[in-house]
Design a protein around this motif. Structure first.
Motif, PDB file in Angstrom:
ATOM      1  N   ARG A 244       0.825  -1.214   0.000  1.00  0.00           N
ATOM      2  CA  ARG A 244       0.000   0.000   0.000  1.00  0.00           C
ATOM      3  C   ARG A 244       0.853   1.255   0.000  1.00  0.00           C
ATOM      4  N   ARG A 245       1.974   1.233   0.669  1.00  0.00           N
ATOM      5  CA  ARG A 245       2.842   2.412   0.690  1.00  0.00           C
ATOM      6  C   ARG A 245       3.495   2.638  -0.664  1.00  0.00           C
ATOM      7  N   MET A 246       3.819   1.559  -1.347  1.00  0.00           N
ATOM      8  CA  MET A 246       4.360   1.712  -2.686  1.00  0.00           C
ATOM      9  C   MET A 246       3.326   2.340  -3.626  1.00  0.00           C
ATOM     10  N   GLU A 247       2.092   1.887  -3.532  1.00  0.00           N
ATOM     11  CA  GLU A 247       1.030   2.495  -4.340  1.00  0.00           C
ATOM     12  C   GLU A 247       0.801   3.949  -3.935  1.00  0.00           C
ATOM     13  N   HIS A 248       0.871   4.210  -2.644  1.00  0.00           N
ATOM     14  CA  HIS A 248       0.691   5.558  -2.118  1.00  0.00           C
ATOM     15  C   HIS A 248       1.683   6.532  -2.739  1.00  0.00           C
ATOM     16  N   LEU A 249       2.906   6.084  -2.933  1.00  0.00           N
ATOM     17  CA  LEU A 249       3.962   6.947  -3.458  1.00  0.00           C
ATOM     18  C   LEU A 249       4.007   6.976  -4.975  1.00  0.00           C
ATOM     19  N   GLY A 250       3.953   5.814  -5.592  1.00  0.00           N
ATOM     20  CA  GLY A 250       4.152   5.746  -7.029  1.00  0.00           C
ATOM     21  C   GLY A 250       2.906   5.932  -7.865  1.00  0.00           C
ATOM     22  N   GLN A 251       1.697   5.811  -7.222  1.00  0.00           N
ATOM     23  CA  GLN A 251       0.441   5.927  -7.974  1.00  0.00           C
ATOM     24  C   GLN A 251       0.457   5.015  -9.204  1.00  0.00           C
ATOM     25  N   PHE A 252       0.944   3.788  -9.001  1.00  0.00           N
ATOM     26  CA  PHE A 252       1.145   2.876 -10.114  1.00  0.00           C
ATOM     27  C   PHE A 252      -0.165   2.492 -10.803  1.00  0.00           C
ATOM     28  N   GLN A 253      -1.229   2.329 -10.034  1.00  0.00           N
ATOM     29  CA  GLN A 253      -2.480   1.894 -10.623  1.00  0.00           C
ATOM     30  C   GLN A 253      -3.048   2.947 -11.567  1.00  0.00           C
ATOM     31  N   GLU A 254      -3.026   4.182 -11.146  1.00  0.00           N
ATOM     32  CA  GLU A 254      -3.525   5.259 -12.006  1.00  0.00           C
ATOM     33  C   GLU A 254      -2.669   5.398 -13.269  1.00  0.00           C
ATOM     34  N   ARG A 255      -1.353   5.347 -13.090  1.00  0.00           N
ATOM     35  CA  ARG A 255      -0.454   5.481 -14.231  1.00  0.00           C
ATOM     36  C   ARG A 255      -0.571   4.273 -15.162  1.00  0.00           C
ATOM     37  N   ALA A 256      -0.768   3.100 -14.599  1.00  0.00           N
ATOM     38  CA  ALA A 256      -0.922   1.896 -15.425  1.00  0.00           C
ATOM     39  C   ALA A 256      -2.166   1.989 -16.293  1.00  0.00           C
ATOM     40  N   ALA A 257      -3.251   2.508 -15.728  1.00  0.00           N
ATOM     41  CA  ALA A 257      -4.491   2.638 -16.498  1.00  0.00           C
ATOM     42  C   ALA A 257      -4.284   3.563 -17.697  1.00  0.00           C
ATOM     43  N   ARG A 258      -3.528   4.635 -17.494  1.00  0.00           N
ATOM     44  CA  ARG A 258      -3.271   5.571 -18.598  1.00  0.00           C
ATOM     45  C   ARG A 258      -2.402   4.937 -19.673  1.00  0.00           C
ATOM     46  N   ARG A 259      -1.498   4.032 -19.279  1.00  0.00           N
ATOM     47  CA  ARG A 259      -0.526   3.464 -20.214  1.00  0.00           C
ATOM     48  C   ARG A 259      -0.932   2.100 -20.753  1.00  0.00           C
ATOM     49  N   GLY A 260      -2.035   1.548 -20.279  1.00  0.00           N
ATOM     50  CA  GLY A 260      -2.466   0.248 -20.749  1.00  0.00           C
ATOM     51  C   GLY A 260      -1.740  -0.924 -20.120  1.00  0.00           C
ATOM     52  N   TYR A 261      -1.166  -0.720 -18.916  1.00  0.00           N
ATOM     53  CA  TYR A 261      -0.446  -1.769 -18.195  1.00  0.00           C
ATOM     54  C   TYR A 261      -1.378  -2.474 -17.207  1.00  0.00           C
ATOM     55  N   VAL A 262      -0.925  -3.638 -16.740  1.00  0.00           N
ATOM     56  CA  VAL A 262      -1.506  -4.322 -15.586  1.00  0.00           C
ATOM     57  C   VAL A 262      -0.463  -4.271 -14.473  1.00  0.00           C
ATOM     58  N   VAL A 263      -0.899  -3.992 -13.248  1.00  0.00           N
ATOM     59  CA  VAL A 263       0.010  -3.880 -12.104  1.00  0.00           C
ATOM     60  C   VAL A 263      -0.350  -4.919 -11.060  1.00  0.00           C
ATOM     61  N   ALA A 264       0.671  -5.561 -10.486  1.00  0.00           N
ATOM     62  CA  ALA A 264       0.487  -6.452  -9.340  1.00  0.00           C
ATOM     63  C   ALA A 264       1.527  -6.089  -8.289  1.00  0.00           C
ATOM     64  N   TYR A 265       1.196  -6.309  -7.012  1.00  0.00           N
ATOM     65  CA  TYR A 265       2.065  -5.922  -5.901  1.00  0.00           C
ATOM     66  C   TYR A 265       2.505  -7.171  -5.141  1.00  0.00           C
ATOM     67  N   GLY A 266       3.816  -7.364  -5.049  1.00  0.00           N
ATOM     68  CA  GLY A 266       4.337  -8.485  -4.285  1.00  0.00           C
ATOM     69  C   GLY A 266       4.242  -8.238  -2.791  1.00  0.00           C
ATOM     70  N   ILE A 267       4.150  -9.316  -2.031  1.00  0.00           N
ATOM     71  CA  ILE A 267       4.118  -9.241  -0.563  1.00  0.00           C
ATOM     72  C   ILE A 267       5.230 -10.142  -0.039  1.00  0.00           C
ATOM     73  N   GLY A 268       6.288  -9.528   0.477  1.00  0.00           N
ATOM     74  CA  GLY A 268       7.408 -10.291   0.999  1.00  0.00           C
ATOM     75  C   GLY A 268       7.088 -10.905   2.356  1.00  0.00           C
ATOM     76  N   ALA A 269       7.627 -12.078   2.627  1.00  0.00           N
ATOM     77  CA  ALA A 269       7.430 -12.726   3.925  1.00  0.00           C
ATOM     78  C   ALA A 269       8.028 -11.867   5.032  1.00  0.00           C
ATOM     79  N   ARG A 270       7.228 -11.592   6.059  1.00  0.00           N
ATOM     80  CA  ARG A 270       7.644 -10.730   7.165  1.00  0.00           C
ATOM     81  C   ARG A 270       8.190  -9.390   6.647  1.00  0.00           C
ATOM     82  N   ARG A 271       7.571  -8.878   5.587  1.00  0.00           N
ATOM     83  CA  ARG A 271       7.930  -7.579   5.003  1.00  0.00           C
ATOM     84  C   ARG A 271       9.394  -7.506   4.584  1.00  0.00           C
ATOM     85  N   SER A 272       9.891  -8.580   4.007  1.00  0.00           N
ATOM     86  CA  SER A 272      11.286  -8.626   3.577  1.00  0.00           C
ATOM     87  C   SER A 272      11.388  -9.487   2.330  1.00  0.00           C
ATOM     88  N   TRP A 273      12.548  -9.360   1.649  1.00  0.00           N
ATOM     89  CA  TRP A 273      12.795 -10.128   0.432  1.00  0.00           C
ATOM     90  C   TRP A 273      14.155 -10.827   0.528  1.00  0.00           C
TER      91      TRP A 273
END
Length: 315
Positions: free
Chosen positions: A110-139
């Motif tokens: 949610r914080r990444m979306e909050h900052l990058g506004q990826f969903q709105e920008r993806a809609a304008r550009r014709g992209y699909v966006v998905a957000y990964g969820i790292g185990a215990r908030r880590s990778w």
């Protein structure tokens, strides 16, 4: 009982103090300008010696409403989850790129979306966006960070599974244009996944990241690193960060390191004067998300990776 004059005087004093506190608070950001807190938006950087934290972040106006409107999580057969917002309607027969967004150590999607506004920008550009969820908030970026790295969470396989699942759910995903972006540990994971699956991911953009393991390579990699010259968490000039238990190479070494393992790669560096932040403008002089979109759109895989979507394949 106090007189009306005393009540009015107390109210006046209280108002003056409130205004003073507000003015001082507006100067608390880096450089003495309150707007810099939005320009240098920190995304889930953990406190030294602590488990992943959840500090407040700043972002563009309207970001909170956009984030709150996104749908829930999708569970994979492995038990892990990711977030797939409902894509905008596609033109008949259109092939759409896919962008996977990876949060920082201690951060959230949610914080990444909050900052990058990826969903709105993806809609304008014709992209699909998905957000990964790292185990215990880590990778597990093969050298950092947190629980996932310590327990070898196999996050490359997880991202491969996410791509396969999105392709099953969303028709028309272009297998030649699957991209990654992330912040801090998410940027490290972006680069690690590119090195491990160069025939699955066409390109990636990392902010405040580093290559913390060996790059497998085997095919050209396309990557943009956006990094602050004042970064004290992942130092621009390289060095040890004890509380992350990691030593980072200089950012300037990255193009040569990748080229040695993956000839023909394109690795670019874009610096800014801020620290360990996701830049959105202002004092940092750039918008990381906007620059990232422009970089990614230049690259596509040369041919469909026919076997890239089974876990453990795609190199």
């Amino acid at each position: 009982m106090p007189s009306r004059r005393r009540v009015r005087l107390a109210a006046l004093v209280s108002g003056v103090l409130t205004l003073a506190a507000t003015a001082l608070g507006g100067c608390a950001g880096p450089g003495g300008d309150g707007r810099d807190r939005a320009a240098e938006a920190r995304v889930g950087t953990p406190t030294t010696g602590a488990t992943p934290a959840s500090p407040a972040t700043a972002g563009p106006p309207g970001a909170r409403q956009a984030s709150a409107a996104l749908p829930g999580q999708v569970r994979l057969a492995s038990g892990r989850e990711y977030v797939l917002p409902r894509p905008a309607p596609a033109r008949l027969g259109a092939r759409r790129p896919l962008l996977l967004v990876l949060h920082s150590f201690g951060g959230t999607w949610r914080r990444m979306e909050h900052l990058g506004q990826f969903q709105e920008r993806a809609a304008r550009r014709g992209y699909v966006v998905a957000y990964g969820i790292g185990a215990r908030r880590s990778w597990d970026a093969a050298g950092c960070c947190g629980w996932s790295n310590a327990h070898r969470a196999k996050d490359v396989e997880y991202l491969t599974d996410v791509v396969a699942d999105v392709r099953r759910r969303v028709p028309g995903i272009d297998p030649r244009r699957i991209y990654l972006t992330g912040f801090s540990n998410g940027a490290m994971m972006t680069l690690h996944a590119l090195c491990e699956r160069p025939r699955l991911f066409a390109a990636g953009v990392g902010v405040a990241g580093a290559l913390v393991g060996r790059c497998r390579g085997g095919a050209p990699i396309h990557y943009l690193e956006i990094h602050g010259t004042s970064d004290a968490v992942v130092p621009y000039d390289g060095g040890r960060t004890d509380w992350l238990h990691a030593t980072f190479p200089p950012v300037s070494d990255l193009p040569g390191t990748i080229a040695d393992r993956a000839p023909g790669s394109v690795v670019k560096i874009r610096s800014h004067p801020c620290g360990h932040v996701w830049p959105v403008g202002g004092r940092c002089h750039l918008d990381a998300a906007a620059i990232g979109w422009e970089f990614l759109r230049r690259y596509a895989l040369p041919s469909p990776p026919h076997h890239a979507y089974r876990t453990g394949t795609g190199r």
